[in-house]
Enzyme design. Structure first.
Site, PDB file in Angstrom:
ATOM      1  N   ARG A 101      18.091   7.430  94.753  1.00  0.00           N
ATOM      2  CA  ARG A 101      18.299   6.410  95.794  1.00  0.00           C
ATOM      3  C   ARG A 101      17.052   6.286  96.674  1.00  0.00           C
ATOM      4  NH1 ARG A 101      23.628   7.191  99.166  1.00  0.00           N
ATOM      5  NH2 ARG A 101      22.863   5.225  99.994  1.00  0.00           N
ATOM      6  N   PHE A 150      22.722  15.550 108.482  1.00  0.00           N
ATOM      7  CA  PHE A 150      22.471  16.502 107.385  1.00  0.00           C
ATOM      8  C   PHE A 150      22.924  16.002 106.021  1.00  0.00           C
ATOM      9  CE2 PHE A 150      26.845  17.481 108.691  1.00  0.00           C
ATOM     10  CZ  PHE A 150      27.475  17.508 107.450  1.00  0.00           C
ATOM     11  N   LYS A 174      13.323  13.000 114.079  1.00  0.00           N
ATOM     12  CA  LYS A 174      14.023  14.257 114.416  1.00  0.00           C
ATOM     13  C   LYS A 174      15.124  14.430 113.371  1.00  0.00           C
ATOM     14  CE  LYS A 174      16.953  16.493 116.084  1.00  0.00           C
ATOM     15  NZ  LYS A 174      17.682  17.430 115.196  1.00  0.00           N
ATOM     16  N   PRO A 175      14.829  15.189 112.296  1.00  0.00           N
ATOM     17  CA  PRO A 175      15.867  15.395 111.275  1.00  0.00           C
ATOM     18  C   PRO A 175      16.886  16.437 111.740  1.00  0.00           C
ATOM     19  CG  PRO A 175      13.826  16.486 110.622  1.00  0.00           C
ATOM     20  CD  PRO A 175      13.569  15.894 111.973  1.00  0.00           C
ATOM     21  N   SER A 228      27.060  11.487 114.133  1.00  0.00           N
ATOM     22  CA  SER A 228      28.473  11.464 114.553  1.00  0.00           C
ATOM     23  C   SER A 228      28.700  10.492 115.715  1.00  0.00           C
ATOM     24  CB  SER A 228      28.890  12.872 114.971  1.00  0.00           C
ATOM     25  OG  SER A 228      28.116  13.269 116.083  1.00  0.00           O
ATOM     26  N   GLU A 247      24.350   4.256 113.658  1.00  0.00           N
ATOM     27  CA  GLU A 247      25.152   4.296 112.419  1.00  0.00           C
ATOM     28  C   GLU A 247      25.996   5.558 112.493  1.00  0.00           C
ATOM     29  OE1 GLU A 247      25.528   2.007 110.441  1.00  0.00           O
ATOM     30  OE2 GLU A 247      23.756   0.743 110.608  1.00  0.00           O
ATOM     31  N   CYS A 281      29.255   9.170 105.018  1.00  0.00           N
ATOM     32  CA  CYS A 281      29.917   8.435 106.102  1.00  0.00           C
ATOM     33  C   CYS A 281      30.922   7.467 105.500  1.00  0.00           C
ATOM     34  CB  CYS A 281      28.886   7.715 106.953  1.00  0.00           C
ATOM     35  SG  CYS A 281      27.764   6.715 105.981  1.00  0.00           S
TER      36      CYS A 281
END
Ligand code: NAP
Length: 474
Positions: A101, A150, A174-175, A228, A247, A281
């Site tokens: 993807r 994550f 910022k992962p 979240s 999102e 999600c």
């Protein structure tokens, strides 16, 4: 896989610091990598670097960076997939799918970088007009921040960085602290592909030292967040005067109507509920089945569920790896137990070992069960019987979320009614709610998002502003 020892990156250079984040494999708890985290000084430096990154590279140059990165990723597919599996516990086949993807995201971003995005408006079209033309052009932002979750640790990052590069907008990423390794590797791939270092920094660290200051900073023109609902709403409250893209979570329904092809319905229900360990999600989080076919459908789903083998995520035969950590698996176990206490029945699965939960079919789930009204992020397939399409739509719309949905039917009138009445960002007929391509518009409404779409094409709009200019014409 050998231990990865990485550093946060400010404008391409490793940060110096003493704080180290350890990343563990959720399946066996082995340390798979470490990351030297960023300080407040690094946050300041990243913002200043982004804002002083100079004129954006040309469209051709941006497209070339993205193309080279795509080639590089294709050549290193297995290595990236192994890193995803190591830090997430997702099984290898899911990790490989995610890399595929991401290749698409880079391909489509490279294509979009080349596309002219201007419009032309003739101004002599009204009595108030005159012989002029108005033109539009999109301009990059000075500095944008992306914060990612994550569950798709590479693809979510690519969905921010690909469009930002196509747009020419410098970015601070910022992962997730749970999955920083593949994000940092991806950043290095982009630099190696020719991305000017000042156009990207990758920061991790204490939320109050890194993420929150980035969100609040007035020099940051946009925050693009995926994660979240709770964190998204906090960002909405603290970001101040800047563009925000949110999102957020979902609890997507799959509606199975009495005329459905039941083999297809069972296949979609299993794929939608268990792929990516149920941590999408847009995973199916509620299966709303018309009463008359519920027994037949449920039997087929149980049979299919048995094919989703759990085990070592690196084992080629494993189809469902772990969820992100044991705490999350215990939460899932708890919501199943609550539903059972309220009258539901576990038909298959339900056993937990550490961070691994077997794919679980739960029948007769009460409509007000926690796993139904809020998001349960794991391989659960809760079934609720509905009377008819009207009942299904009312129930589907009854929660705070509005991300996506799937409807299994062969009747066009039912399909169209569902498309019209479901209050969510996407309705997929005879597909899982998560079906999309990487360039199509994507995003939710209600608590799932503000209705601002992502996907490569739309995300580029989020990372740019429109300037109009007019010229005399004729
Ligand atoms: P999360 O807990 O909200 O975290 C997401 C990111 O926000 C992480 O990088 C996290 O950093 C950061 N963060 C935490 N507190 C913050 C704060 N106060 N200010 C700014 N940033 C902060 O979400 P998650 O558990 O990683 O991901 C799962 C959620 O993401 C699910 O709800 C899922 O539905 C949602 N999701 C939505 C979409 C979509 O497109 N709609 C796609 C994928 C996932 P730390 O790692 O340091 O906590």
């Amino acid at each position: 896989m050998s231990l990865l020892e990485l550093h946060c990156l400010v404008a391409g250079s490793p940060v110096r610091g003493s704080e180290k984040l350890e990343v563990r494999n959720p399946y066996n708890q082995a340390v798979v990598g470490t990351v030297v985290t960023a300080s407040s000084a690094d946050v300041e430096l990243a913002i200043v670097s982004a804002r002083n990154s100079g004129p954006a590279p040309s469209r051709f140059e941006r497209s070339q960076v993205l193309e080279k990165a795509r080639n590089g990723l294709e050549a290193r597919r297995e290595e990236f997939a192994h890193t995803i599996t190591a830090e997430t516990g997702l099984c290898l086949r899911e990790a490989r799918y995610e890399v595929g993807r991401t290749v698409d995201v880079l391909r489509f971003s490279a294509m979009e970088a080349l596309r002219d995005d201007g419009q032309i408006f003739s101004c002599d079209i009204s009595a108030q007009g005159k012989a002029r033309k108005i033109f539009t052009m999109r301009e990059p932002l000075n500095c944008a921040v992306a914060i990612t979750p994550f569950n798709h640790p590479l693809n979510q990052v690519a969905h921010k960085l690909g469009p930002a590069i196509a747009a020419g907008t410098p970015m601070i990423l910022k992962p997730s602290e749970k999955t920083p390794l593949v994000a940092l590797k991806f950043a290095s791939l982009l630099y190696d592909s020719g991305l000017p270092p000042k156009m990207l920094s990758v920061l991790l660290g204490n939320t109050n030292q890194v993420a929150e200051p980035l969100v609040r900073d007035d020099r940051v023109e946009s925050v693009s967040f995926t994660g979240s609902v709770a964190v998204g709403k906090r960002i909405a409250a603290t970001a101040g005067y800047k563009k925000i893209v949110l999102e957020l979570g979902g609890n997507d329904p799959l509606i199975v109507l009495e005329d459905a092809d039941l083999d297809l319905a069972a296949y979609l229900a299993a794929e939608g509920s268990y792929r990516n360990s149920g941590q999408r999600c847009t995973a199916i989080k509620r299966i709303l089945v018309q009463e008359s076919i519920s027994e037949d459908f449920t039997a087929r789903l149980v049979k299919r569920t048995a094919e989703y083998v759990t085990g070592d995520p690196f084992d080629e035969n494993t189809r469902v790896g772990t969820v992100i950590d044991e705490t999350s698996a215990i939460y899932l176990e708890t919501v199943v137990a609550e539903a059972v206490a309220a009258g539901a029945r576990v038909l298959i699965g339900g056993r937990r070992r550490g961070a691994q939960l077997e794919p679980t079919v739960i029948a007769d789930v009460p409509r007000n069960a926690r796993m139904i009204v809020s998001e349960s992020f794991g391989p659960l397939a809760p079934i609720i019987k509905v009377r008819d399409l009207d009942d299904a739509i009312t129930l589907a719309n009854s929660t705070a979320y509005g991300l996506s949905s799937g409807v299994v039917t062969q009747r066009m009138d039912w399909a169209l009614e569902a498309i019209r009445r479901l209050r969510c960002g996407t309705v997929n007929i005879n597909e899982v709610p998560g079906f999309r391509i990487e360039s199509s518009p994507f995003g939710g409404i209600k608590d799932s998002g503000l209705g601002v779409k992502e996907g490569v094409v739309e995300a580029i709009k989020c990372f740019t502003t429109v300037k109009t200019f007019s010229l005399p014409w004729g």
